[in-house]
Design an enzyme around this catalytic site. Sequence first.
Site, PDB file in Angstrom:
ATOM      1  N   ASP A 123       0.874  -1.193  -0.138  1.00  0.00           N
ATOM      2  CA  ASP A 123       0.116  -0.026  -0.016  1.00  0.00           C
ATOM      3  C   ASP A 123       0.834   1.228   0.037  1.00  0.00           C
ATOM      4  O   ASP A 123       0.481   2.295  -0.597  1.00  0.00           O
ATOM      5  CB  ASP A 123      -1.059   0.172   1.195  1.00  0.00           C
ATOM      6  CG  ASP A 123      -1.903  -1.137   1.297  1.00  0.00           C
ATOM      7  OD1 ASP A 123      -2.250  -1.756   0.200  1.00  0.00           O
ATOM      8  OD2 ASP A 123      -2.276  -1.360   2.426  1.00  0.00           O
TER       9      ASP A 123
HETATM   10  P1  NAP Z   1       0.969  -4.113   3.068  1.00  0.00           P
HETATM   11  O1  NAP Z   1       0.321  -2.968   2.187  1.00  0.00           O
HETATM   12  O2  NAP Z   1       0.216  -4.669   4.124  1.00  0.00           O
HETATM   13  O3  NAP Z   1       1.583  -5.163   2.058  1.00  0.00           O
HETATM   14  C1  NAP Z   1       2.696  -6.140   2.609  1.00  0.00           C
HETATM   15  C2  NAP Z   1       2.747  -7.009   1.583  1.00  0.00           C
HETATM   16  O4  NAP Z   1       3.678  -7.995   2.158  1.00  0.00           O
HETATM   17  C3  NAP Z   1       1.646  -7.707   1.100  1.00  0.00           C
HETATM   18  O5  NAP Z   1       1.052  -7.610  -0.231  1.00  0.00           O
HETATM   19  C4  NAP Z   1       2.085  -9.498   1.008  1.00  0.00           C
HETATM   20  O6  NAP Z   1       1.974  -9.685  -0.259  1.00  0.00           O
HETATM   21  C5  NAP Z   1       3.555  -9.117   1.197  1.00  0.00           C
HETATM   22  N1  NAP Z   1       4.091 -10.317   2.417  1.00  0.00           N
HETATM   23  C6  NAP Z   1       3.390 -10.870   3.348  1.00  0.00           C
HETATM   24  N2  NAP Z   1       4.384 -11.950   3.585  1.00  0.00           N
HETATM   25  C7  NAP Z   1       5.352 -11.889   2.732  1.00  0.00           C
HETATM   26  C8  NAP Z   1       6.369 -12.960   2.782  1.00  0.00           C
HETATM   27  N3  NAP Z   1       6.836 -13.764   3.798  1.00  0.00           N
HETATM   28  N4  NAP Z   1       7.446 -12.473   1.838  1.00  0.00           N
HETATM   29  C9  NAP Z   1       7.262 -11.486   1.010  1.00  0.00           C
HETATM   30  N5  NAP Z   1       6.276 -10.609   0.948  1.00  0.00           N
HETATM   31  C10 NAP Z   1       5.225 -10.951   1.912  1.00  0.00           C
HETATM   32  O7  NAP Z   1       2.177  -3.408   3.828  1.00  0.00           O
HETATM   33  P2  NAP Z   1       2.963  -1.942   3.837  1.00  0.00           P
HETATM   34  O8  NAP Z   1       3.046  -1.533   2.358  1.00  0.00           O
HETATM   35  O9  NAP Z   1       3.940  -2.178   4.863  1.00  0.00           O
HETATM   36  O10 NAP Z   1       1.804  -0.907   4.321  1.00  0.00           O
HETATM   37  C11 NAP Z   1       1.401  -1.109   5.612  1.00  0.00           C
HETATM   38  C12 NAP Z   1      -0.290  -1.110   5.536  1.00  0.00           C
HETATM   39  O11 NAP Z   1      -0.712  -0.977   7.054  1.00  0.00           O
HETATM   40  C13 NAP Z   1      -0.957   0.319   5.131  1.00  0.00           C
HETATM   41  O12 NAP Z   1      -2.093   0.035   4.386  1.00  0.00           O
HETATM   42  C14 NAP Z   1      -0.982   0.985   6.447  1.00  0.00           C
HETATM   43  O13 NAP Z   1      -2.063   2.084   6.069  1.00  0.00           O
HETATM   44  C15 NAP Z   1      -1.641   0.165   7.466  1.00  0.00           C
HETATM   45  N6  NAP Z   1      -1.536   0.356   8.586  1.00  0.00           N
HETATM   46  C16 NAP Z   1      -0.311   0.632   9.339  1.00  0.00           C
HETATM   47  C17 NAP Z   1       0.044   1.143  10.448  1.00  0.00           C
HETATM   48  C18 NAP Z   1       1.200   1.413  11.100  1.00  0.00           C
HETATM   49  O14 NAP Z   1       1.400   2.218  11.981  1.00  0.00           O
HETATM   50  N7  NAP Z   1       2.325   1.106  10.402  1.00  0.00           N
HETATM   51  C19 NAP Z   1      -1.178   1.402  11.176  1.00  0.00           C
HETATM   52  C20 NAP Z   1      -2.500   1.288  10.591  1.00  0.00           C
HETATM   53  C21 NAP Z   1      -2.709   0.766   9.393  1.00  0.00           C
HETATM   54  P3  NAP Z   1       1.925 -11.490  -0.577  1.00  0.00           P
HETATM   55  O15 NAP Z   1       0.775 -11.947   0.076  1.00  0.00           O
HETATM   56  O16 NAP Z   1       1.699 -11.476  -2.108  1.00  0.00           O
HETATM   57  O17 NAP Z   1       3.403 -11.962  -0.298  1.00  0.00           O
END
Ligand code: NAP
Length: 469
Positions: free
Chosen positions: A391
């Site tokens: 994301d």
């Molecule tokens: P993300 O959008 O959740 O994407 C994580 C990606 O990691 C997934 O597409 C998944 O794809 C891949 N993945 C999972 N396990 C894996 C593995 N073992 N090896 C390789 N890839 C793997 O992560 P992000 O880009 O870090 O974004 C964070 C999200 O969390 C945002 O939407 C944000 O708004 C939300 N959020 C974060 C917080 C915070 O404080 N950090 C708080 C609230 C909300 P596959 O399944 O295809 O592998």
Amino acid sequence: METAGFAQTFWQYAYFLAAVTVVFSIKWLSSPATARRGVIAGEIGFALAIIGTLMRSEVHNYTSIVLAMLIGAAIGAPMALKMPMTAVPQFTALSHAFGALAAALVGTAEYYLEPGQPPTGFKMIALTIEVLLGFLTFTASIMAFAKLQDLIPTRPMTYKGQNFVNLGLLVLAAVMGIWMIAAPAPGWAYPLFILLSLTFGVLLILPIGGGDMPTVIALLNSYAGASACAMGFALENRMLIIAGATNAASGFILSVIMCKAMNRSFTNVLFGAFGQVLAADKTKQGGKPVRSATAEDAAMILANSQKVIIVPGYGMAVAQAQHKVRELTDQLVKRGVDVQFAIHPVAGRMPGHMNVLLAEADIPYDRLHEMEDINAEFSEADVALVIGANDVVNPAARHDKTSPIYGMPILDVDKAHTVMVIKRSMNPGFAGIENELYYNDKTLMLFGDAKSFVAEIVKEVAAQAPVPA
Ligand code: NAP
């Protein structure tokens, strides 16, 4: 005689030192370079506060206190040691739940201390706020824990008129509270007040999706702090007022930071039922061609680059790939490649998640850059290597007004000459939406688990011809 006097007032010195130490702790926690010192200072501060409290003349029965501390430590210590980094949000929720419950129970004990004669005036006001926030935070935090731990469905559970019911319940609890403050209420009033507070906590979390739970947990942290602060006023305990107010303010600030980083408002997080819209969006695309590549292809491109920016995300944390990422960084740096890291404020599942993991793998802090500082550099980078982030690198956030993440600031990885994305499949990330980056002509998809794929790249880079001297 003098020694006895000092012993009696020791708690005041201990409280003062604790307050000063906690302020320093917060200051030091704001930078990775001093964070360890910040944690130690915080621990010393709270130890001083506890020791000071135990030395107050009002404390008589040490047996029950020591027993409670031993039981708490026996449960808490193994939990803290065994908990994976990715589970920090739900365990934080659990710790808020018990902190808030403790505050609410202390308030209840105060209420019933003199049978038939509940406190009045300012004390009763403070106690009512303490108990309302304490009990609602308890059930809300347990619900948040259950959603994040997949014990109950993580999707938002909504029904018509839900906000009206929730608000009505909160107003009813507040009215009961005001009644108890204004006049001696009948015996059933207090238990009903507790029941309303507990029920409101459950209902508050039902419409919130698992995706928004980390933000809600920060907000609940703030409520638990406010409850403890109110308890400080009720018990006339300065340390509780300081600690509770600090906790309330920091939890609130953290949730504001998270909302800002996701371009969401509080109302949207609390009442937006975010995950539902997204689940429908999941099926919107698909079938478009993507370019995939092997570890060997990736290694060749990386080894011949001048500048590489690595973008870690939740997938790196799940795969625990940070140590392999360090090895890759070392290999590339040895070949003269400029390797930097771009950290999105909400990458992973809590703010600072990526910084902690990369620090654990001994990646130097000066290679880690915040979004605003590094975004302009992507256009000069040969490669943006996205490891398990989704994301936070989705260009739809910049231009697609229909996207649920529209307006969320993102890392501009698509401006790099080549983009490589390591993930296991075409599955969406946390927000549940398709990522147009994967269909970009300059994107190479590296399908696999982050840890093993990076390990393969490391091997392949090592096998590349040495850099000419
Ligand atoms: P993300 O959008 O959740 O994407 C994580 C990606 O990691 C997934 O597409 C998944 O794809 C891949 N993945 C999972 N396990 C894996 C593995 N073992 N090896 C390789 N890839 C793997 O992560 P992000 O880009 O870090 O974004 C964070 C999200 O969390 C945002 O939407 C944000 O708004 C939300 N959020 C974060 C917080 C915070 O404080 N950090 C708080 C609230 C909300 P596959 O399944 O295809 O592998």
